[in-house]
Design a protein around this motif. Structure first.
Motif, short mmCIF file in Angstrom:
data_model
loop_
_atom_site.label_atom_id
_atom_site.label_comp_id
_atom_site.label_asym_id
_atom_site.label_seq_id
_atom_site.Cartn_x
_atom_site.Cartn_y
_atom_site.Cartn_z
N ALA A 41 -20.81 -47.70 -26.74
CA ALA A 41 -19.33 -47.66 -27.13
C ALA A 41 -18.92 -48.98 -27.08
O ALA A 41 -17.97 -49.54 -28.00
CB ALA A 41 -18.60 -46.61 -26.15
N ALA A 42 -19.35 -49.95 -26.23
CA ALA A 42 -18.83 -51.14 -26.17
C ALA A 42 -19.30 -52.24 -27.18
O ALA A 42 -18.95 -53.36 -27.38
CB ALA A 42 -18.98 -51.58 -24.74
N ALA A 43 -20.55 -51.72 -27.61
CA ALA A 43 -21.26 -52.81 -28.57
C ALA A 43 -20.55 -52.92 -29.94
O ALA A 43 -19.73 -51.88 -30.28
CB ALA A 43 -22.56 -52.00 -28.95
N ASP A 44 -20.87 -53.97 -30.89
CA ASP A 44 -20.22 -54.31 -31.59
C ASP A 44 -20.91 -53.67 -33.08
O ASP A 44 -20.18 -53.21 -34.03
CB ASP A 44 -20.16 -55.91 -31.99
N LYS A 45 -22.26 -53.50 -32.74
CA LYS A 45 -23.08 -53.01 -33.82
C LYS A 45 -24.12 -52.03 -32.97
O LYS A 45 -24.65 -52.09 -31.93
CB LYS A 45 -23.77 -53.87 -34.68
N VAL A 46 -24.85 -50.95 -33.76
CA VAL A 46 -25.58 -50.00 -33.37
C VAL A 46 -26.85 -49.94 -33.89
O VAL A 46 -26.75 -49.60 -35.16
CB VAL A 46 -25.00 -48.75 -32.85
N VAL A 47 -28.03 -49.86 -33.33
CA VAL A 47 -29.16 -49.68 -34.16
C VAL A 47 -29.84 -48.33 -33.46
O VAL A 47 -29.84 -48.05 -32.19
CB VAL A 47 -30.14 -50.74 -33.91
N VAL A 66 -26.12 -39.60 -24.82
CA VAL A 66 -25.64 -40.34 -25.41
C VAL A 66 -25.37 -39.97 -26.99
O VAL A 66 -24.75 -40.85 -27.88
CB VAL A 66 -26.60 -41.64 -25.68
N LYS A 67 -25.49 -38.56 -27.19
CA LYS A 67 -25.18 -38.05 -28.51
C LYS A 67 -24.09 -38.47 -28.88
O LYS A 67 -23.55 -38.83 -30.19
CB LYS A 67 -25.54 -36.51 -28.49
N ALA A 68 -23.01 -38.08 -27.99
CA ALA A 68 -21.51 -38.38 -28.70
C ALA A 68 -20.86 -39.81 -28.87
O ALA A 68 -20.40 -40.18 -29.93
CB ALA A 68 -20.60 -37.79 -27.49
N ALA A 69 -21.92 -40.63 -28.01
CA ALA A 69 -21.77 -42.12 -28.23
C ALA A 69 -22.26 -42.65 -29.70
O ALA A 69 -21.64 -43.49 -30.33
CB ALA A 69 -22.23 -42.83 -27.05
N VAL A 70 -23.18 -42.19 -29.91
CA VAL A 70 -24.05 -42.33 -31.27
C VAL A 70 -23.02 -41.82 -32.43
O VAL A 70 -22.96 -42.57 -33.41
CB VAL A 70 -25.33 -41.58 -31.26
N ALA A 73 -20.05 -44.02 -32.76
CA ALA A 73 -20.45 -45.38 -33.40
C ALA A 73 -20.71 -45.31 -34.93
O ALA A 73 -20.35 -46.08 -35.57
CB ALA A 73 -21.79 -45.84 -32.69
N ALA A 74 -21.19 -44.15 -35.45
CA ALA A 74 -21.63 -43.90 -36.69
C ALA A 74 -20.29 -43.75 -37.59
O ALA A 74 -20.21 -43.84 -38.80
CB ALA A 74 -22.48 -42.74 -36.99
N THR A 75 -19.21 -43.60 -36.90
CA THR A 75 -17.79 -43.58 -37.59
C THR A 75 -17.05 -45.03 -37.68
O THR A 75 -16.18 -45.05 -38.46
CB THR A 75 -16.88 -42.40 -37.00
N GLU A 76 -17.49 -45.78 -36.86
CA GLU A 76 -16.54 -46.95 -36.69
C GLU A 76 -16.97 -48.29 -36.41
O GLU A 76 -16.40 -49.34 -36.55
CB GLU A 76 -15.61 -46.60 -35.34
#
Length: 214
Positions: A41-47, A66-70, A73-76
């Motif tokens: 959630a705190a990251a700027d980008k996600v792989v 981590v499903k909800a966090a993923v 992240a995919a929305t924002e």
């Protein structure tokens, strides 16, 4: 310095993804492999990578916390799905069959045996393994500096079948299929850029530089 989170939900050897991202990020981004929802959630980008059978990957994601966090992240934020991580973004897979995240409309389908015949009549193997050409369907910032027809490394028995017009890169085995799809802040690719030599590293570097806009 920006932070790039590589999601570890217990599937696949992520060493090459981490090392490749660290190489291209250099001193411009901090790359972390994490199974912590708060760090994602705190990251700027996600792989979001993945390797193995889709049902197992989905089960591990469900159990990982981590499903909800993923999904958030995919929305924002700039989001890169790789291999099974890319497949999990669709609604469903024929492998299992498995319901998945539903970020994209459509499903992931197996290469049909009746179509696995090459131009000279030879039977083609599934899984599709090896270096294959990538054809640009429409421009995208992550493909900047990568030539049309460049080769990337694949290992897969299933491919994307999106319901919307989101394919940006196609490959062929033996028919054309969507090899990379993109919408808004998400880019998802079936092959392994971390194993695709200079062209793959260029794609990962472009992700480091990307602001999440087309």
């Amino acid at each position: 310095m920006q932070k790039i989170a590589i999601v570890d939900y217990g599937m696949g050897n992520l060493h090459s993804v981490v090392k490749s991202m660290q190489l291209v990020a250099a001193d411009r981004a901090a790359v972390m492999l994490t199974a912590d929802a708060a760090e994602i959630a705190a990251a700027d980008k996600v792989v979001f990578p993945g390797q193995g059978a889709m049902p197992d990957c989905m089960a591990h994601l469900e159990e990982s916390g981590v499903k909800a966090a993923v999904l958030k992240a995919a929305t924002e934020k700039p989001f890169l799905g790789i291999c099974v991580g890319a497949q999990l973004l669709f609604e469903r897979s024929e492998e299992g069959p498995t319901d998945s995240l539903g970020v994209f409309g459509g499903q992931v389908i197996r290469f049909p045996a009746e179509r696995m015949v090459g131009a000279d009549g030879e039977k083609l193997k599934v899984p599709h393994m090896g270096w294959n050409e990538m054809f640009i369907k429409r421009d995208h910032p992550l493909w900047t500096g990568i030539a049309d027809g460049e080769r990337f490394y694949f290992v897969h028995s299933y491919h994307f079948a999106p319901t919307d017009d989101i394919a940006v890169i196609e490959s062929a085995y033996p028919y054309r299929f969507a090899a990379a799809v993109a919408r808004d802040n998400i880019f998802a690719i079936q092959c392994h850029p971390e194993k695709s030599a200079d062209a793959g590293l260029k794609l990962l570097k472009n992700f480091v530089d990307w602001d999440g806009r087309r």
